[in-house]
Design a protein around this motif. Structure first.
Motif, PDB file in Angstrom:
ATOM      1  N   ASN A 191      42.343  29.748  31.545  1.00 22.41           N
ATOM      2  CA  ASN A 191      42.684  30.239  32.878  1.00 22.41           C
ATOM      3  C   ASN A 191      42.297  29.210  33.938  1.00 22.41           C
ATOM      4  OD1 ASN A 191      43.156  31.627  35.235  1.00 22.41           O
ATOM      5  ND2 ASN A 191      42.238  33.530  34.531  1.00 22.41           N
ATOM      6  N   ASP A 192      43.279  28.477  34.403  1.00 14.93           N
ATOM      7  CA  ASP A 192      43.048  27.471  35.438  1.00 14.93           C
ATOM      8  C   ASP A 192      43.452  27.966  36.819  1.00 14.93           C
ATOM      9  OD1 ASP A 192      42.096  25.545  33.632  1.00 14.93           O
ATOM     10  OD2 ASP A 192      44.144  24.954  33.102  1.00 14.93           O
ATOM     11  N   GLU A 193      43.652  29.276  36.944  1.00 11.69           N
ATOM     12  CA  GLU A 193      44.022  29.836  38.243  1.00 11.69           C
ATOM     13  C   GLU A 193      42.864  29.675  39.231  1.00 11.69           C
ATOM     14  OE1 GLU A 193      46.923  31.150  39.217  1.00 11.69           O
ATOM     15  OE2 GLU A 193      47.810  30.684  37.260  1.00 11.69           O
ATOM     16  N   PRO A 194      43.166  29.617  40.522  1.00 12.84           N
ATOM     17  CA  PRO A 194      42.101  29.451  41.519  1.00 12.84           C
ATOM     18  C   PRO A 194      41.121  30.623  41.530  1.00 12.84           C
ATOM     19  CG  PRO A 194      44.256  28.968  42.464  1.00 12.84           C
ATOM     20  CD  PRO A 194      44.510  29.587  41.126  1.00 12.84           C
ATOM     21  N   VAL A 195      39.880  30.309  41.853  1.00 11.02           N
ATOM     22  CA  VAL A 195      38.873  31.342  42.103  1.00 11.02           C
ATOM     23  C   VAL A 195      39.227  32.031  43.415  1.00 11.02           C
ATOM     24  CG1 VAL A 195      36.440  31.705  42.713  1.00 11.02           C
ATOM     25  CG2 VAL A 195      37.056  30.180  40.821  1.00 11.02           C
ATOM     26  N   LEU A 196      38.998  33.335  43.472  1.00  6.78           N
ATOM     27  CA  LEU A 196      39.300  34.102  44.680  1.00  6.78           C
ATOM     28  C   LEU A 196      38.009  34.370  45.447  1.00  6.78           C
ATOM     29  CD1 LEU A 196      41.234  35.657  46.487  1.00  6.78           C
ATOM     30  CD2 LEU A 196      41.010  37.621  44.946  1.00  6.78           C
ATOM     31  N   VAL A 197      37.916  33.831  46.651  1.00  6.56           N
ATOM     32  CA  VAL A 197      36.769  34.058  47.532  1.00  6.56           C
ATOM     33  C   VAL A 197      37.193  35.040  48.614  1.00  6.56           C
ATOM     34  CG1 VAL A 197      35.139  33.021  49.157  1.00  6.56           C
ATOM     35  CG2 VAL A 197      35.813  31.770  47.089  1.00  6.56           C
ATOM     36  N   ILE A 198      36.430  36.113  48.766  1.00  3.45           N
ATOM     37  CA  ILE A 198      36.735  37.120  49.780  1.00  3.45           C
ATOM     38  C   ILE A 198      35.670  37.049  50.873  1.00  3.45           C
ATOM     39  CG2 ILE A 198      37.033  39.574  50.255  1.00  3.45           C
ATOM     40  CD1 ILE A 198      38.015  39.946  47.422  1.00  3.45           C
ATOM     41  N   GLY A 199      36.106  36.685  52.052  1.00  2.00           N
ATOM     42  CA  GLY A 199      35.200  36.512  53.182  1.00  2.00           C
ATOM     43  C   GLY A 199      35.120  35.054  53.583  1.00  2.00           C
ATOM     44  N   SER A 238      37.714  34.568  38.372  1.00  2.00           N
ATOM     45  CA  SER A 238      36.486  34.985  39.057  1.00  2.00           C
ATOM     46  C   SER A 238      36.763  35.359  40.507  1.00  2.00           C
ATOM     47  CB  SER A 238      35.445  33.860  39.033  1.00  2.00           C
ATOM     48  OG  SER A 238      35.158  33.447  37.718  1.00  2.00           O
ATOM     49  N   VAL A 239      35.983  36.337  40.981  1.00  2.00           N
ATOM     50  CA  VAL A 239      36.026  36.746  42.385  1.00  2.00           C
ATOM     51  C   VAL A 239      34.632  36.571  42.969  1.00  2.00           C
ATOM     52  CG1 VAL A 239      36.313  38.682  43.982  1.00  2.00           C
ATOM     53  CG2 VAL A 239      37.905  38.388  42.079  1.00  2.00           C
ATOM     54  N   LEU A 240      34.572  35.975  44.149  1.00  2.00           N
ATOM     55  CA  LEU A 240      33.309  35.797  44.855  1.00  2.00           C
ATOM     56  C   LEU A 240      33.360  36.605  46.144  1.00  2.00           C
ATOM     57  CD1 LEU A 240      30.583  34.405  45.116  1.00  2.00           C
ATOM     58  CD2 LEU A 240      31.746  32.405  46.055  1.00  2.00           C
ATOM     59  N   LEU A 241      32.478  37.607  46.252  1.00  2.00           N
ATOM     60  CA  LEU A 241      32.432  38.475  47.426  1.00  2.00           C
ATOM     61  C   LEU A 241      31.360  37.954  48.376  1.00  2.00           C
ATOM     62  CD1 LEU A 241      32.532  41.911  45.548  1.00  2.00           C
ATOM     63  CD2 LEU A 241      34.470  40.590  46.441  1.00  2.00           C
ATOM     64  N   THR A 242      31.767  37.540  49.574  1.00  2.00           N
ATOM     65  CA  THR A 242      30.816  36.881  50.474  1.00  2.00           C
ATOM     66  C   THR A 242      30.717  37.532  51.843  1.00  2.00           C
ATOM     67  OG1 THR A 242      32.377  35.310  51.495  1.00  2.00           O
ATOM     68  CG2 THR A 242      31.449  34.708  49.343  1.00  2.00           C
ATOM     69  N   THR A 243      31.281  38.723  52.033  1.00  2.00           N
ATOM     70  CA  THR A 243      31.200  39.331  53.357  1.00  2.00           C
ATOM     71  C   THR A 243      29.749  39.682  53.665  1.00  2.00           C
ATOM     72  OG1 THR A 243      31.357  41.729  52.945  1.00  2.00           O
ATOM     73  CG2 THR A 243      33.386  40.444  52.731  1.00  2.00           C
TER      74      THR A 243
END
Length: 286
Positions: free
Chosen positions: A70-78, A136-141
């Motif tokens: 899986n070379d899809e981009p990491v999703l960063v929220i915030g 992967s998802v990174l939650l940063t709010t």
């Protein structure tokens, strides 16, 4: 761990030391850093923590990278200060990033590979940003309630995704782990770790929420015993990952290793476990 031959194997069966020379010093499962018991079963969400030389770590990465399709981009929220810093750090490692921000500031579009302006609670926005494909998802709010909600939402929409979250208040760590996050770092704990590292004159080492790397002088009552006979793990919950003797380190020491009077123990654990250790052995008990 996902999509690798290690899934379904125990630490003993994985044979990482034989394959790459690294030592497993712990395994993150369900938001907890577990001691590396040889019979601990690894699943898709397991995250082994290993120790070794740079060359050994590189060898392990080479072994496993072929399974990370899986070379899809990491999703960063915030897209605030934390989200921007995380995005920059990921891109420095040549990792693609899609960033969702409800109110983008000027110039934000230049930081990620692609910026999505909108509410992450909007299913359309999440899917356009690639939630169904991202590893992967990174939650940063900065709002704990929002991160907890998003952890639940993202987990339901993509059961296989790895979720890492920021938490402002330590009291909310358990809640977001139950919500579906795999890994959590609270600002309170990070701040305390940085201050302690400065006071002790050491580098800041981030292993996870509430987990610290500590060096412990061997209590005199344990001198001459083996690591197994000391009962440190059973009595305190600390995981001894190395023994320092005369400037040399024995990594991942076997239970039969003798403990010399002038050695020091390198252990992973919490502050509470350190306090149990001090109480158990400070009065000469064995």
């Amino acid at each position: 761990m996902q999509n690798t031959p290690l899934i379904g194997k125990t630490i003993r069966e994985a044979r990482l030391r034989e394959a790459a020379g690294v030592s497993v010093i712990g395994v993150w499962q369900g938001g907890r850093l577990l001691p590396p018991h040889p019979d601990l079963l690894l699943d898709e969400m397991s995250l082994p923590v290993v120790m070794g030389t740079r060359e050994q770590i590189d060898e392990l990465n080479i072994m496993l990278v072929i399974y990370s399709a899986n070379d899809e981009p990491v999703l960063v929220i915030g897209g605030g200060t934390v989200g921007q810093a995380a995005t920059r750090a990921l891109r420095r490692q040549n990792i693609g990033v899609h960033l969702i921000e409800i109110a983008p500031c000027a110039g934000l579009e230049a930081i990620p590979d692609r910026l999505f302006a909108g509410d992450a609670a909007d299913l359309r926005v999440l899917m356009e940003a690639g939630l169904d494909k991202t590893p992967s998802v990174l939650l940063t709010t900065h709002d704990d309630a929002t991160n907890i909600f998003l952890a639940v939402y993202c987990r339901r929409l993509n059961p296989e995704v790895r979720i890492v979250s920021r938490i402002t208040y330590e009291r909310n760590v358990e809640a977001i782990l139950r919500a579906g996050a795999n890994f959590v770092l609270s600002e309170a704990w990070l701040g305390a770790e940085i201050v302690m590292a400065q006071l002790m004159g050491r580098e800041t080492i981030i292993l996870g929420e509430g987990v610290e790397l500590m060096t412990l002088p061997l209590p005199s009552s344990l001198a001459g015993q083996t690591l197994a006979e000391s009962g440190i793990g059973a009595r305190t919950g600390l995981n001894v990952i190395a023994i320092e003797q005369d400037g040399a380190f024995v990594a991942n020491p076997p239970p039969s290793v003798p403990l010399r009077r002038d050695c020091q123990l390198v252990a992973l654990g919490s502050l509470a476990q350190r306090q149990v250790f001090d109480a158990a052995y400070s009065n000469g008990e064995a």
